[in-house]
Scaffold this motif. Sequence first.
Motif, short mmCIF file in Angstrom:
data_model
loop_
_atom_site.label_atom_id
_atom_site.label_comp_id
_atom_site.label_asym_id
_atom_site.label_seq_id
_atom_site.Cartn_x
_atom_site.Cartn_y
_atom_site.Cartn_z
N ASN A 108 10.17 -2.44 -20.13
CA ASN A 108 8.81 -2.86 -20.46
C ASN A 108 7.76 -2.22 -19.56
OD1 ASN A 108 9.68 -4.60 -22.50
ND2 ASN A 108 9.95 -6.31 -21.07
N GLY A 109 8.19 -1.80 -18.36
CA GLY A 109 7.26 -1.21 -17.42
C GLY A 109 7.78 -1.31 -16.01
N LEU A 110 6.88 -1.11 -15.04
CA LEU A 110 7.21 -1.15 -13.62
C LEU A 110 6.42 -2.27 -12.95
CD1 LEU A 110 6.82 2.64 -12.73
CD2 LEU A 110 8.81 1.50 -13.75
N CYS A 111 6.94 -2.80 -11.85
CA CYS A 111 6.17 -3.72 -11.03
C CYS A 111 6.49 -3.47 -9.56
CB CYS A 111 6.42 -5.18 -11.42
SG CYS A 111 8.14 -5.72 -11.41
N ILE A 112 5.56 -3.91 -8.69
CA ILE A 112 5.66 -3.59 -7.27
C ILE A 112 4.76 -4.55 -6.49
CG2 ILE A 112 3.79 -1.88 -7.40
CD1 ILE A 112 5.31 -0.19 -5.35
N LEU A 113 5.10 -4.81 -5.24
CA LEU A 113 4.26 -5.65 -4.38
C LEU A 113 3.14 -4.84 -3.75
CD1 LEU A 113 6.53 -8.03 -2.27
CD2 LEU A 113 5.25 -8.53 -4.36
N SER A 114 1.96 -5.46 -3.65
CA SER A 114 0.84 -4.87 -2.94
C SER A 114 -0.07 -6.01 -2.47
CB SER A 114 0.09 -3.88 -3.84
OG SER A 114 -0.91 -3.21 -3.11
N SER A 115 -1.34 -5.71 -2.26
CA SER A 115 -2.30 -6.70 -1.79
C SER A 115 -3.71 -6.21 -2.11
CB SER A 115 -2.15 -6.91 -0.28
OG SER A 115 -2.22 -5.68 0.40
N ALA A 116 -4.68 -7.10 -1.95
CA ALA A 116 -6.06 -6.71 -2.26
C ALA A 116 -6.54 -5.60 -1.33
CB ALA A 116 -6.98 -7.93 -2.16
N LYS A 117 -6.16 -5.70 -0.06
CA LYS A 117 -6.44 -4.66 0.91
C LYS A 117 -5.12 -4.14 1.45
CE LYS A 117 -10.93 -6.50 2.38
NZ LYS A 117 -11.74 -6.96 3.54
N LYS A 118 -5.08 -2.86 1.82
CA LYS A 118 -3.84 -2.23 2.27
C LYS A 118 -3.24 -3.00 3.45
CE LYS A 118 -0.74 1.12 2.39
NZ LYS A 118 0.32 0.35 3.08
N ARG A 119 -1.93 -3.30 3.29
CA ARG A 119 -1.17 -3.94 4.36
C ARG A 119 0.00 -3.06 4.73
NH1 ARG A 119 -0.44 -10.40 4.08
NH2 ARG A 119 -2.45 -11.00 3.19
N PRO A 120 0.43 -3.11 5.99
CA PRO A 120 1.61 -2.34 6.39
C PRO A 120 2.82 -2.72 5.55
CG PRO A 120 0.48 -3.20 8.32
CD PRO A 120 -0.16 -3.85 7.13
N PHE A 121 3.60 -1.72 5.17
CA PHE A 121 4.87 -1.90 4.46
C PHE A 121 4.72 -2.41 3.03
CE2 PHE A 121 5.77 -2.31 9.01
CZ PHE A 121 6.68 -1.27 9.16
#
Length: 248
Positions: A108-121
């Motif tokens: 169906n697609g891809l997913c990944i963790l992130s955040s509103a502002k860049k965070r380490p790792f």
Amino acid sequence: MEIIRVTRDNLESEHICCAISNNRDIQVASKKAWLADRFDDGLVFLKSTERGKCFIEYIPAEHAWIPIEADGYLYIDCLWVSGSLKGHGYSNELLGACIEDGRRQGKNGLCILSSAKKRPFLADPKYLKYKGFSVCDEAAGGIQLWFLPFADGAEAPRFKECAKHPQVGENGYVLYYTHQCPFNAKYVPIVEKTAEEHGIPFRAIRLDSEEDAQNAPTPVTTYALFRDGEFLTNEQMNEAKFLKLVSR
């Protein structure tokens, strides 16, 4: 860029990531053992033939070590290009290979963790937005789940309820972690020893199974540090960083 797929057959001979090269290093050993146990679950590890931090690691979301509901998606554990390998379009090539594989598998697609502002790792949100990803869910504390659907109408991934409001029921410092990140094999014991030497309440909980990780009380399972029950950071600590954090 020439891309190598790391498999069980070449795992011992290949440099895996993170500027760690010696197979006798505890970080290498822990990461390779973790990878070896995931290949049968469909994990894919692609890297540049050049030595350095240039790789993508992904797995069917049903087997991802993270508390999400994302049936039919691929979950990207890590996409990392740094140092002298940056600026050559390698991130685009690695992500493109993942997209091609996902489409070929009928995902169906891809997913990944992130955040509103860049965070380490965590993945860079600016890069994800540039590549067409968007936010599909967010946990308290600002950790976001991003996705790239391959077709209209696909149900968006989401965090499980256990991860929506990350907290634990004990005081002091509590760390949840896995051996997905090789740095943990070295630095978690360092922080444990530092805490003991300074009389700091600290407990490390290693998530050793897919089931444990998928039901963890945190959206980040590779490294999630809590203080007095509240989620504090996903950034790996050495002795100096930990003591600086405690002193605040």
